[in-house]
Design a protein around this motif. Structure first.
Motif, PDB file in Angstrom:
ATOM      1  N   ALA A  87       0.810  -1.221   0.000  1.00 30.60           N
ATOM      2  CA  ALA A  87       0.000   0.000   0.000  1.00 30.60           C
ATOM      3  C   ALA A  87       0.842   1.269   0.000  1.00 30.60           C
ATOM      4  O   ALA A  87       0.393   2.316  -0.480  1.00 30.60           O
ATOM      5  CB  ALA A  87      -0.936  -0.001   1.208  1.00 30.60           C
ATOM      6  N   ALA A  88       2.062   1.204   0.526  1.00 28.82           N
ATOM      7  CA  ALA A  88       2.902   2.405   0.600  1.00 28.82           C
ATOM      8  C   ALA A  88       3.685   2.662  -0.675  1.00 28.82           C
ATOM      9  O   ALA A  88       4.144   3.789  -0.921  1.00 28.82           O
ATOM     10  CB  ALA A  88       3.878   2.277   1.768  1.00 28.82           C
ATOM     11  N   VAL A  89       3.851   1.650  -1.508  1.00 32.39           N
ATOM     12  CA  VAL A  89       4.802   1.735  -2.618  1.00 32.39           C
ATOM     13  C   VAL A  89       4.453   2.821  -3.640  1.00 32.39           C
ATOM     14  O   VAL A  89       5.341   3.582  -4.063  1.00 32.39           O
ATOM     15  CB  VAL A  89       4.952   0.363  -3.297  1.00 32.39           C
ATOM     16  N   PRO A  90       3.182   2.950  -4.107  1.00 32.18           N
ATOM     17  CA  PRO A  90       2.911   3.963  -5.134  1.00 32.18           C
ATOM     18  C   PRO A  90       3.239   5.389  -4.714  1.00 32.18           C
ATOM     19  O   PRO A  90       3.443   6.256  -5.575  1.00 32.18           O
ATOM     20  CB  PRO A  90       1.406   3.799  -5.387  1.00 32.18           C
ATOM     21  N   HIS A  91       3.295   5.666  -3.419  1.00 35.34           N
ATOM     22  CA  HIS A  91       3.658   7.015  -2.981  1.00 35.34           C
ATOM     23  C   HIS A  91       5.107   7.347  -3.327  1.00 35.34           C
ATOM     24  O   HIS A  91       5.455   8.516  -3.521  1.00 35.34           O
ATOM     25  CB  HIS A  91       3.441   7.159  -1.476  1.00 35.34           C
ATOM     26  N   PHE A  92       5.955   6.308  -3.430  1.00 37.24           N
ATOM     27  CA  PHE A  92       7.379   6.522  -3.686  1.00 37.24           C
ATOM     28  C   PHE A  92       7.814   6.063  -5.081  1.00 37.24           C
ATOM     29  O   PHE A  92       8.866   6.484  -5.557  1.00 37.24           O
ATOM     30  CB  PHE A  92       8.208   5.780  -2.633  1.00 37.24           C
ATOM     31  N   ALA A  93       7.021   5.214  -5.728  1.00 39.36           N
ATOM     32  CA  ALA A  93       7.388   4.695  -7.052  1.00 39.36           C
ATOM     33  C   ALA A  93       6.114   4.404  -7.836  1.00 39.36           C
ATOM     34  O   ALA A  93       5.338   3.529  -7.452  1.00 39.36           O
ATOM     35  CB  ALA A  93       8.223   3.427  -6.919  1.00 39.36           C
ATOM     36  N   THR A  94       5.897   5.135  -8.919  1.00 34.26           N
ATOM     37  CA  THR A  94       4.697   4.905  -9.722  1.00 34.26           C
ATOM     38  C   THR A  94       4.801   3.638 -10.556  1.00 34.26           C
ATOM     39  O   THR A  94       3.792   3.066 -10.947  1.00 34.26           O
ATOM     40  CB  THR A  94       4.447   6.104 -10.661  1.00 34.26           C
ATOM     41  N   ALA A  95       6.027   3.188 -10.831  1.00 35.70           N
ATOM     42  CA  ALA A  95       6.239   1.952 -11.595  1.00 35.70           C
ATOM     43  C   ALA A  95       7.320   1.142 -10.894  1.00 35.70           C
ATOM     44  O   ALA A  95       8.495   1.162 -11.296  1.00 35.70           O
ATOM     45  CB  ALA A  95       6.644   2.260 -13.030  1.00 35.70           C
ATOM     46  N   PRO A  96       6.976   0.411  -9.828  1.00 40.47           N
ATOM     47  CA  PRO A  96       8.005  -0.279  -9.042  1.00 40.47           C
ATOM     48  C   PRO A  96       8.791  -1.315  -9.830  1.00 40.47           C
ATOM     49  O   PRO A  96       9.930  -1.625  -9.460  1.00 40.47           O
ATOM     50  CB  PRO A  96       7.212  -0.912  -7.898  1.00 40.47           C
ATOM     51  N   LEU A 150      12.243  -0.456 -10.771  1.00 39.01           N
ATOM     52  CA  LEU A 150      13.253  -0.446  -9.712  1.00 39.01           C
ATOM     53  C   LEU A 150      13.752  -1.836  -9.339  1.00 39.01           C
ATOM     54  O   LEU A 150      14.492  -1.977  -8.362  1.00 39.01           O
ATOM     55  CB  LEU A 150      12.685   0.233  -8.461  1.00 39.01           C
ATOM     56  N   ARG A 151      13.366  -2.856 -10.080  1.00 41.61           N
ATOM     57  CA  ARG A 151      13.850  -4.198  -9.744  1.00 41.61           C
ATOM     58  C   ARG A 151      15.377  -4.209  -9.696  1.00 41.61           C
ATOM     59  O   ARG A 151      16.048  -3.759 -10.627  1.00 41.61           O
ATOM     60  CB  ARG A 151      13.389  -5.215 -10.786  1.00 41.61           C
ATOM     61  N   ASP A 152      15.891  -4.727  -8.588  1.00 44.93           N
ATOM     62  CA  ASP A 152      17.345  -4.861  -8.401  1.00 44.93           C
ATOM     63  C   ASP A 152      18.076  -3.526  -8.522  1.00 44.93           C
ATOM     64  O   ASP A 152      19.251  -3.486  -8.887  1.00 44.93           O
ATOM     65  CB  ASP A 152      17.927  -5.862  -9.406  1.00 44.93           C
ATOM     66  N   ARG A 153      17.372  -2.442  -8.174  1.00 41.99           N
ATOM     67  CA  ARG A 153      18.005  -1.114  -8.240  1.00 41.99           C
ATOM     68  C   ARG A 153      17.801  -0.385  -6.919  1.00 41.99           C
ATOM     69  O   ARG A 153      16.891  -0.677  -6.148  1.00 41.99           O
ATOM     70  CB  ARG A 153      17.384  -0.274  -9.371  1.00 41.99           C
TER      71      ARG A 153
END
Length: 257
Positions: free
Chosen positions: A80-89, A92-95
């Motif tokens: 639930a928290a992820v979209p606030h920090f990354a619109t396309a997570p 960010l795989r392995d980054r």
């Protein structure tokens, strides 16, 4: 050697954070400690003395070389928290992406400088982190809470082994489950299931020297111990036996994030 603490998320951010983790180290000049990280299938928001970063979901094991003196305070984010920090997570795989969040870095950094007593210092840092999150991230809506439920089902129920299993638990279509995973986690649901089972297997091998690979494989739903061994090698880059031997050595790998 480095120390590691894991603290539960306060109730105020229980829908945003699964737990907080805090490593600290103070190594002699010229000494390096290589820490192997076997992360959960999730994003981590990490505060360090000079930076704040977002670690995306990982697809394998990774390493960090620790030198000198340092610390980090990380939050294992719930979906639930992820979209606030990354619109396309998935991007960010392995980054690891640096974020411009000076207020968060200042609050947590101040807390980490305070008491000489590590437990008190850690509690203050978590309280500062949690207060910033609750002030900054809006309350999760229905879809975000549904993504949390999806992750909970994968984590808690060892009988969940396919996307269709998740869909039945959530009363959704398989396609809806895949969309939730893409938006809120950045990994396909099947990869989350695979990673979570390997996470549990690694922890069992580390914590119980007497358990056998066959017992772990049976408990986690693998067809046999060879299947588990192959998954271990392909994802983590070493055999279960090699992992177990390393956990017996100084500076051993740990299930950290």
């Amino acid at each position: 050697m480095p120390t590691f603490a894991r603290l539960p998320a306060p109730d105020s951010v229980a829908q945003l954070v699964r737990w907080f983790w805090i490593p600290e180290w103070c190594l002699p000049a010229g000494q390096t400690s290589r820490q192997q990280l076997i992360a959960f299938p999730a994003c981590n928001l990490v505060v360090e003395p000079a930076v704040v970063g977002l670690a995306g979901p990982t697809t394998g094991s990774s390493y960090r070389e620790l030198t000198g003196t340092g610390w980090a305070v990380g939050a294992l984010l719930r979906p639930a928290a992820v979209p606030h920090f990354a619109t396309a997570p998935a991007v960010l795989r392995d980054r690891y992406q640096l974020l411009d969040l000076p207020a968060l870095r200042e609050r947590v950094g101040r807390a980490m400088l305070e008491p000489d007593d590590p437990p008190a210092r850690h509690r203050q840092a978590v309280d500062a982190f949690a207060t910033w999150l609750s002030d900054t991230v809006p309350p999760p809506r229905h879809e975000a809470l549904l993504a949390n439920r999806m992750a909970d089902v994968i984590d808690a129920d060892p009988t969940v082994r396919t996307v269709e299993d998740i869909a039945r638990h959530l009363r959704l279509s398989a396609r809806s489950v895949q969309r939730l995973a893409a938006r809120f986690i950045g990994l396909p649901p099947a990869a989350m299931i695979r990673r979570r089972r390997l996470q549990e297997a690694a922890q069992r091998l580390r914590d119980d020297p007497e358990t056998t690979l066959a017992d772990v494989a049976a408990d986690l739903g693998y067809s046999d111990h060879a299947h588990l061994a192959n998954e271990f090698r392909s994802v983590l880059g070493l055999t279960p036996g090699a992992y177990r031997r390393r956990t017996d050595a100084a500076g051993s790998p740990r299930v950290e994030l």
